[in-house]
Design an enzyme around this catalytic site. Sequence first.
Site, PDB file in Angstrom:
ATOM      1  N   HIS A 261       3.301   7.043  -6.779  1.00 48.29           N
ATOM      2  CA  HIS A 261       2.456   8.424  -7.037  1.00 48.29           C
ATOM      3  C   HIS A 261       3.521   9.452  -7.147  1.00 48.29           C
ATOM      4  O   HIS A 261       3.686  10.236  -7.924  1.00 48.29           O
ATOM      5  CB  HIS A 261       1.487   8.678  -6.047  1.00 48.29           C
ATOM      6  CG  HIS A 261       0.543   9.430  -6.577  1.00 48.29           C
ATOM      7  ND1 HIS A 261      -0.870   9.649  -5.995  1.00 48.29           N
ATOM      8  CD2 HIS A 261       0.048  10.250  -7.915  1.00 48.29           C
ATOM      9  CE1 HIS A 261      -1.637  10.473  -6.664  1.00 48.29           C
ATOM     10  NE2 HIS A 261      -0.991  10.675  -7.932  1.00 48.29           N
TER      11      HIS A 261
ATOM     12  N   HIS B 122       0.889  -1.068   0.097  1.00 51.23           N
ATOM     13  CA  HIS B 122       0.090  -0.011  -0.108  1.00 51.23           C
ATOM     14  C   HIS B 122       0.731   1.255  -0.102  1.00 51.23           C
ATOM     15  O   HIS B 122       0.716   2.129  -0.729  1.00 51.23           O
ATOM     16  CB  HIS B 122      -0.964  -0.003   1.230  1.00 51.23           C
ATOM     17  CG  HIS B 122      -1.717   1.270   1.399  1.00 51.23           C
ATOM     18  ND1 HIS B 122      -2.838   1.303   0.915  1.00 51.23           N
ATOM     19  CD2 HIS B 122      -1.482   2.287   1.875  1.00 51.23           C
ATOM     20  CE1 HIS B 122      -3.452   2.660   1.155  1.00 51.23           C
ATOM     21  NE2 HIS B 122      -2.603   3.248   1.768  1.00 51.23           N
ATOM     22  N   GLU B 123       1.836   1.465   1.007  1.00 47.02           N
ATOM     23  CA  GLU B 123       2.387   2.460   0.912  1.00 47.02           C
ATOM     24  C   GLU B 123       3.418   2.938  -0.119  1.00 47.02           C
ATOM     25  O   GLU B 123       3.755   3.748  -0.552  1.00 47.02           O
ATOM     26  CB  GLU B 123       3.446   2.470   2.237  1.00 47.02           C
ATOM     27  CG  GLU B 123       2.587   2.514   3.742  1.00 47.02           C
ATOM     28  CD  GLU B 123       1.567   3.810   3.660  1.00 47.02           C
ATOM     29  OE1 GLU B 123       2.196   4.930   2.919  1.00 47.02           O
ATOM     30  OE2 GLU B 123       0.682   3.792   4.360  1.00 47.02           O
TER      31      GLU B 123
ATOM     32  N   HIS C 156       1.795   4.643  -2.704  1.00 44.48           N
ATOM     33  CA  HIS C 156       1.920   6.173  -2.328  1.00 44.48           C
ATOM     34  C   HIS C 156       3.629   6.529  -3.084  1.00 44.48           C
ATOM     35  O   HIS C 156       3.546   7.665  -3.935  1.00 44.48           O
ATOM     36  CB  HIS C 156       2.098   6.612  -1.109  1.00 44.48           C
ATOM     37  CG  HIS C 156       0.456   6.511  -0.513  1.00 44.48           C
ATOM     38  ND1 HIS C 156      -0.555   7.272  -0.895  1.00 44.48           N
ATOM     39  CD2 HIS C 156      -0.089   5.937   0.777  1.00 44.48           C
ATOM     40  CE1 HIS C 156      -1.698   7.061  -0.304  1.00 44.48           C
ATOM     41  NE2 HIS C 156      -1.314   6.454   0.753  1.00 44.48           N
TER      42      HIS C 156
END
Length: 683
Positions: free
Chosen positions: A479, A472-473, A476
């Site tokens: 991104h 998940h991280e 980020h």
Amino acid sequence: MTVETNPLLTPSPLPYAVPDYGRIRAEHYLPAFRQGFDEQLAEIRRITMARSMPTFENTMEALERSGELLDRVAHAFYTVSSADATAEIQAIDEELAPLMAAHHDAILLNAALYWRISQLHAQLGVLPLEPEQRRLVERWHREMTLAGAALDDEAKVRLTDLNQRLSSLSATFEKNLLADTNELAVVFEDPAELDGLSAGELSAAARAAAERGLDGGYLIALPLFTGHPALAVLTNRESRRRIMEASRSRGSHGGEHDNRAVLSEIVALRAERAALLGYPTHAAAVTADETAGTPEAVERMLRDLAAPAARNAETERAALQQLIDETEDEPFPLEAHDWAYYTEKLRTARYDIDTAALRAWFEAERVLQDGVFAAAGRLYGLSFQERPDLPVYHPGARTFEVFQEDGSPLGLYVLDLYTRDSKRGGAWMNEIVSQSALRGTKPVVANNLNVARPADGEPTLLTLDEVNTLFHEFGHALHGLFSDVTYPHFSGTEVFRDFVEFPSQVNEMWMLWPDIVGAYARHHATGEPLPSDVIARLQATETFNQGFETSEYLAAAWLDQALHALRAGMRIDDVAAFEANALVDIGLADPAVPTRYSSAYFAHIFAGGYSAGYYSYIWSEVLDADTVEWFRENGGLTRANGERFRRRLLAVGGSQDPLEAYRGFRGRDAEIAPLLKRRGLDV
């Protein structure tokens, strides 16, 4: 301090302009911040005092070039203040909070700057601007208007006072929470009390105790959220109760670290600020500039999901109670500290999966290299090379250089995996250097987790949840790494709050993608791969316990909305009573399913950027689940799919309207059906 004695005052000479943490000392930060404030305000004055009429170049581009020193110092400092908050750093953070708020107000409430931007905004129909330039004018005008730039001078003075006080209170909330979380960590004297923990987990607990001078003891540190991974495996019910009780009492048991008065004042001042800005509530002010648009839209979604989630949780509770009645010599009513333990027993009985035992297959370095990095390589053509030569802010952090498929450098990725007393709870991504073509900077991004460090020589074995968190991280991080914008205002994750979780949630899908999990999920001792039938059973459990997990999340999201639905003049005198009433209202007042975050330790909304925005996780999950369907329909983990997702969604940062960008990627608006199916709410 001078440029010779303070390394923050000049651009870093290191690759990617990474801060020279080997030379930076705590006493360097405040002088560098003060100089950064002065320099940017001088740059703003030069913009507003120009005799020529506003143009994009002399106003917007000049504005985006301003503040380079301040941005550099702020990125360096806030990376440290969240991940290694020593007492000295905390003191700086508290002193700095109102100064930063005042500085932001000095720009956002600047009448002359607002006039120049408004002139450009009024001419958008005729100015020959590129799409990113047009959006820059639109966003600055919108953000300054929402911040109060159109208010009269008296109102601006009060607004500035409110912002500074709120900034100080948020710093106090975070400081209190970190101290209370450390103080309430649960100490056990007898290893028998921790029966169920693996040898590695037990050694990590012993190490944590020894680091606090508690030789011979075992310390269980508390995560940010209400529950605890150990609750799923500890056989001793009293041990589970102690851990849950400590977690839920943070910030609300009296004493110097009690956060109830702090959060009550924060809520009241946010309501007053919203009224000053012309909004009925803080929630209305926040959602006005998110994709949701209004708090009513958020409420509709939360209420629509709460009823089926609570119904599913009640079904799950009945199954767990039946298990207790059938297996315990002296049955007892299921309580909150029992839920995870009996859920795992039930999962094992139904699916023959022991999630605690799976840790042996999730060795951290293999998960990172053969899982997280490998998926990014397959999807986007990335490769990673560790750079131990580059300085880091803490010895526990590691730096990797990221290369594109053609071998060209993309940026740096920093991973800080382990928990420590000076690190705030939870997991997050932050930018150390933001990408901007205007400034000529490439991205440097960091991921922080809070994994317990085992004893020296023992492997770091992750839980299934920790594996998911790492994927998940890293979403980020991608991104930020893939940002391809001109203006720093739009860099990386500078998007609407209720859109920012979308890319990270999508990246979770690769965790159990067959050929990815087959590569990284190997027994740490034997190298044996996790059996394919176990992977299939894991995939089959996607909706298992989703009643509980959805309910605890929705309870927190609703609590956030309720706190920020208060109007000016209203105040919370009894935090516990307020919470109880709010949960009754949404139909989630189940003592066995506590809210994921209670107010006194709800750092997302009182010490982070999620106030009136915690709903964004599930709001973004609508897009995420719909995107996962797209990947499956189009061949899954392919370079072509990765390139489309990267170019149309990740690379654009905030330079496009996110829902328009999503339509460009998907060919239509997102549909909610995939989310309902994923969470078992479609029945």
